[in-house]
Write an enzyme that holds these catalytic residues in place. Sequence first.
Site, short mmCIF file in Angstrom:
data_model
loop_
_atom_site.label_atom_id
_atom_site.label_comp_id
_atom_site.label_asym_id
_atom_site.label_seq_id
_atom_site.Cartn_x
_atom_site.Cartn_y
_atom_site.Cartn_z
N GLY A 1 0.86 -1.18 0.00
CA GLY A 1 0.00 0.00 0.00
C GLY A 1 0.89 1.22 0.00
O GLY A 1 1.98 1.22 -0.59
N GLN B 229 8.58 2.61 0.81
CA GLN B 229 9.76 1.99 1.42
C GLN B 229 10.38 0.96 0.47
O GLN B 229 11.60 0.85 0.38
CB GLN B 229 9.36 1.32 2.74
CG GLN B 229 8.84 2.31 3.79
CD GLN B 229 8.64 1.67 5.16
OE1 GLN B 229 9.32 0.72 5.52
NE2 GLN B 229 7.70 2.20 5.93
N ALA C 128 -5.46 -5.30 -5.59
CA ALA C 128 -5.03 -3.99 -6.12
C ALA C 128 -3.52 -3.83 -5.97
O ALA C 128 -2.84 -3.32 -6.86
CB ALA C 128 -5.77 -2.87 -5.38
N GLN D 253 -2.97 -6.93 9.40
CA GLN D 253 -1.92 -7.59 10.18
C GLN D 253 -2.56 -8.52 11.21
O GLN D 253 -2.09 -9.63 11.45
CB GLN D 253 -1.05 -6.55 10.91
CG GLN D 253 -0.15 -5.78 9.96
CD GLN D 253 0.69 -4.73 10.66
OE1 GLN D 253 0.91 -4.78 11.86
NE2 GLN D 253 1.18 -3.77 9.91
N HIS E 185 4.52 0.55 12.64
CA HIS E 185 3.57 1.11 13.61
C HIS E 185 3.57 0.17 14.81
O HIS E 185 3.64 -1.06 14.64
CB HIS E 185 2.18 1.14 12.95
CG HIS E 185 1.20 2.09 13.57
ND1 HIS E 185 1.53 2.97 14.59
CD2 HIS E 185 -0.12 2.32 13.31
CE1 HIS E 185 0.45 3.69 14.89
NE2 HIS E 185 -0.55 3.31 14.15
N ASP F 219 1.12 8.50 17.75
CA ASP F 219 0.67 8.50 16.36
C ASP F 219 -0.86 8.51 16.26
O ASP F 219 -1.44 9.32 15.53
CB ASP F 219 1.24 7.27 15.66
CG ASP F 219 1.16 7.39 14.16
OD1 ASP F 219 1.96 8.15 13.60
OD2 ASP F 219 0.29 6.74 13.55
N SER G 134 0.32 41.39 10.85
CA SER G 134 0.11 42.76 11.34
C SER G 134 0.02 42.75 12.87
O SER G 134 -0.30 41.72 13.48
CB SER G 134 -1.18 43.33 10.76
OG SER G 134 -2.28 42.67 11.36
#
Length: 400
Positions: free
Chosen positions: A91, A97, A117, A155, A176, A260, A322
């Site tokens: 993905g 990576q 995909a 996962q 992660h 995260d 300003s």
Amino acid sequence: MSSRAFMRTAARAASRAAARPQVQRRALSALANAAARPTVRSTSAAVSGVRGVQTINFGGTEEIVHERSDWPQEKLLEYFKNDTIALIGYGSQGHGQGLNMRDNGLNVIVGVRKGGASWNAAKDDGWVEGKNLFDVTEAIQKGTIIMNLLSDAAQSETWPEIQPYLTKGKTLYFSHGFSPVFKELTHVEPPKDIDVILVAPKGSGRTVRSLFKEGRGINSSYAVWNDVTGKAEEKAIALAVAVGSGYVYQTTFEREVHSDLYGERGCLMGGIHGMFLAQYEVLRERGHTPSEAFNETVEEATQSLYPLIGKNGMDYMYDACSTTARRGALDWSPKFKDALKPVFNELYDKVVDGTETQRSLDFNSQKDYREKYEKELQEIRDLEIWRVGKEVRKLRPENQ
Ligand SMILES: NC(=O)c1ccc[n+]([C@@H]2O[C@H](COP(=O)([O-])OP(=O)(O)OC[C@H]3O[C@@H](n4cnc5c(N)ncnc54)[C@H](OP(=O)(O)O)[C@@H]3O)[C@@H](O)[C@H]2O)c1
């Protein structure tokens, strides 16, 4: 403050700077074009130690940072010469990576489910079936370093079929802390007899790739869950550089996943969207036109002011505005902070107690999760504020 007012203020600051020393003058003259042009960033961090590994004093707290200069390409090639790096999932992160490691000359193979995909995306990127593109379990069997870059829900779902192949001598890598830290919910319990490490790029996989191609690098955090070989930390840092990191800072799996999940729900995505909507709605309810409401909420923020914060900090942005804008912002900022802090505390509690993890697992493991996300994104697209944004973007000179 209008963009014109901002440019006037910036021009005034630039002319005041003409009388100042060279370095300061350079920094301030860049102010007039700061959103568009890079400036030399001066840092208040006190740097000590050798180049490559540095102890940096971040506002009073010392932290260790590793730079890629410690890991030139020849050293990476030597270090990983006996490894087959099996990247599982293609993905956003897998793409970034994986291509960076391939360009760095490492022996990388990709493992994804056939016909999906990602399988097609990997083929489009030049991975070749049977040579360096395999089914998930086949790739894990061939790999010595297994980079689990499936979506977090996947996962958890695929763990029972993956786990038996994570045999002694292999290294397991995550981007992660989600799966192992919330193992009671994800059921991902890494084997105790292999090295388990983390490299978490602080940005999307697309940015991991684009910064690498520009010769720059994303910043990433790294952590060690299991160190069986005594080399886990070193391997994590080397892999961080191999996947395209510019510098890497130490964390733990727990701190990585907590910060995260919290950050993306807060200022990075959810919080900022909520704030944009609240401000825009009030302006519209009080009779302002859509273009005015959008410009004062989003366009000026993203095109003019936020880039200044990114380049040189909040004080620099305030200084570029300003005195009228500055006075009001300084007065109102603590009120927003006080109003929002309880929400941030509630969010942090829900991250740590696993509520956010469970929500993510439940939603993202549904078969039709992509369609459901698309429906929600369509709802965002259909909001007046973002329909107005589309028209405003067309008016930018570079888009005409
Ligand atoms: N995206 C980011 O910005 C980012 C940043 C830092 C860290 N991370 C972390 O990096 C890791 C990967 O994230 P990502 O965003 O790159 O993931 P992603 O884009 O959502 O990638 C999903 C991958 O998982 C595969 N997949 C999904 N369900 C599957 C299943 N049931 N069986 C087999 N494969 C399945 C998909 O293959 P198909 O195409 O076949 O469905 C695809 O290759 C995560 O741990 C994430 O938290 C992400």
